[in-house]
Scaffold this motif. Structure first.
Motif, PDB file in Angstrom:
ATOM      1  N   MET A  88     -54.129  -5.629 -38.186  1.00 13.41           N
ATOM      2  CA  MET A  88     -52.922  -5.065 -38.101  1.00 13.41           C
ATOM      3  C   MET A  88     -52.179  -5.642 -36.874  1.00 13.41           C
ATOM      4  O   MET A  88     -52.632  -5.939 -35.622  1.00 13.41           O
ATOM      5  N   LYS A  89     -50.732  -5.770 -36.901  1.00 16.55           N
ATOM      6  CA  LYS A  89     -49.853  -6.235 -36.014  1.00 16.55           C
ATOM      7  C   LYS A  89     -50.142  -5.550 -34.494  1.00 16.55           C
ATOM      8  O   LYS A  89     -49.950  -4.219 -34.537  1.00 16.55           O
ATOM      9  N   ASN A  90     -50.146  -6.167 -33.516  1.00 17.48           N
ATOM     10  CA  ASN A  90     -50.189  -5.776 -32.207  1.00 17.48           C
ATOM     11  C   ASN A  90     -51.537  -5.143 -31.890  1.00 17.48           C
ATOM     12  O   ASN A  90     -51.688  -4.489 -30.741  1.00 17.48           O
ATOM     13  N   GLU A 107     -51.093  -2.714 -28.229  1.00 15.48           N
ATOM     14  CA  GLU A 107     -49.721  -3.191 -27.404  1.00 15.48           C
ATOM     15  C   GLU A 107     -48.500  -3.374 -28.297  1.00 15.48           C
ATOM     16  O   GLU A 107     -48.572  -3.902 -29.427  1.00 15.48           O
ATOM     17  N   ASN A 108     -47.428  -3.121 -27.675  1.00 13.39           N
ATOM     18  CA  ASN A 108     -46.133  -3.229 -28.178  1.00 13.39           C
ATOM     19  C   ASN A 108     -45.199  -3.401 -27.121  1.00 13.39           C
ATOM     20  O   ASN A 108     -44.969  -2.547 -26.320  1.00 13.39           O
ATOM     21  N   ALA A 109     -44.794  -4.713 -27.213  1.00 14.19           N
ATOM     22  CA  ALA A 109     -43.616  -4.974 -26.127  1.00 14.19           C
ATOM     23  C   ALA A 109     -42.556  -4.257 -26.009  1.00 14.19           C
ATOM     24  O   ALA A 109     -41.469  -4.106 -25.165  1.00 14.19           O
ATOM     25  N   VAL A 119     -42.660   6.538 -22.481  1.00 13.69           N
ATOM     26  CA  VAL A 119     -42.848   5.445 -23.376  1.00 13.69           C
ATOM     27  C   VAL A 119     -43.709   4.375 -22.411  1.00 13.69           C
ATOM     28  O   VAL A 119     -43.696   4.248 -21.291  1.00 13.69           O
ATOM     29  N   VAL A 120     -44.862   4.069 -23.123  1.00 15.42           N
ATOM     30  CA  VAL A 120     -45.719   3.104 -22.621  1.00 15.42           C
ATOM     31  C   VAL A 120     -45.836   1.777 -23.506  1.00 15.42           C
ATOM     32  O   VAL A 120     -45.275   1.764 -24.507  1.00 15.42           O
ATOM     33  N   HIS A 121     -46.610   0.717 -22.835  1.00 17.02           N
ATOM     34  CA  HIS A 121     -46.643  -0.383 -23.712  1.00 17.02           C
ATOM     35  C   HIS A 121     -47.995  -0.810 -24.087  1.00 17.02           C
ATOM     36  O   HIS A 121     -48.117  -1.765 -24.883  1.00 17.02           O
ATOM     37  N   LYS A 122     -48.861   0.342 -23.977  1.00 14.44           N
ATOM     38  CA  LYS A 122     -50.459  -0.252 -24.057  1.00 14.44           C
ATOM     39  C   LYS A 122     -51.129   1.268 -24.651  1.00 14.44           C
ATOM     40  O   LYS A 122     -51.119   2.022 -23.791  1.00 14.44           O
TER      41      LYS A 122
END
Length: 297
Positions: A88-90, A107-109, A119-122
């Motif tokens: 799956m993506k990311n 993870e999502n940039a 809001v987090v990125h990982k």
């Protein structure tokens, strides 16, 4: 088959199902009495269960074999739930024991919004098959691992993802550790459907996967030929031990003695049942009882 899942290709999904079924291989090996008693069963429990549930000896032996197979198969289903995310993506599935020992890292940039608005990125994921499989020690260890991750990375969240949760949820995890209730809004308890939704952007992604799964499993099994059907010989071997016991009055007691010998063959009184059978083929006796005494065949 008209492929409907957008978040994983048909090729990758079929490959993943094949890999999961391959892990069933060892469990499909037939059970003989040595394998049946590998970890030494509890004869007292087996006899209680047989009598209370009014089962036949064959049914009780079959149930115990199923239980032993099922215990191992739970790990294989854990593999299915965890490693599907590598497609799956990311998402990233670390090698066992690597990268902090996390089961999945997402993870999502563009940012990942949590229910409370952060809001987090990982996201670091610890995955469990069922909501009630963690004892207090395991809970404390897992929570401290998540706390430590947050201390080292202020742009992340940690999820305890449960395949079989009590209900669909994405909530703050607030367990009791060392007698104290603790919580952190970025340490969350999440059902697997909610995690699928977060990762794929499709609210019912897990439902969609479940709907295609039976047909894919069926097609993989058919394509690979007939799944090996085990021929278990435990009941027959127990009957042979029952015959050796010399108990003539009650077939039920003779079978009970055979079951006792699986765990108690060296115990006082039971050991005589072996030693007194000098008229029985010695090689057969050795074969039946040697493993129970821990010396192997």
């Amino acid at each position: 088959m008209d492929w409907k899942l957008k978040f994983i290709s048909q090729e990758n999904f079929v490959k993943h199902v094949e890999a999961t079924i391959d892990k069933y291989g060892e469990k499909l090996e037939s059970f003989d009495i040595k394998r049946f008693n590998k970890n030494i069963i509890d004869p007292i429990k087996l006899i209680f269960d047989k009598t209370v549930y009014q089962s036949t000896w064959e049914e009780m032996v079959g149930n115990e074999i199923f239980r032993q197979r099922d215990k191992s198969n739970n790990n294989d289903i854990g593999y299915f739930h965890q490693t599907i995310f590598q497609y799956m993506k990311n998402c990233h599935v670390p090698e066992n024991g690597k990268e902090g020992g996390w089961d999945v890292i997402y993870e999502n940039a563009d940012g990942i919004q949590l229910p409370e608005g952060d809001v987090v990125h990982k996201i670091y994921v610890e995955m469990k098959n069922k909501h009630n499989t963690m004892n207090s020690a395991s809970t404390g260890k897992t929570y401290m691992k998540m706390q430590n991750q947050l201390l080292n990375d202020d742009d992340c969240a940690c999820f305890l993802v449960e395949a079989i949760a009590q209900k669909s949820q994405n909530i703050t995890w607030n367990p009791t550790v060392d007698g104290k209730k603790i919580s952190h809004k970025r340490i969350r308890r999440v059902s697997i459907d909610q995690f699928y939704a977060l990762v794929t952007g499709e609210e019912d992604a897990f439902y969609q996967m479940c709907m295609v799964l039976p047909e894919v499993i069926e097609s993989v099994v058919v394509k690979g030929g007939e799944v090996k059907v085990p021929h278990d010989t435990v009941a027959e071997e127990l009957k042979k031990i029952a015959e050796i016991s010399g108990e003539k009055k009650s077939e039920n007691l003779a079978m009970a003695i055979a079951v006792y010998m699986l765990g108690f063959s060296s115990y006082i009184g039971f050991s005589k049942l072996v030693d007194e059978k000098e008229d029985i083929d010695e090689n057969f006796l050795n074969r039946i009882y040697a493993y129970a005494r821990g010396i192997g065949f």
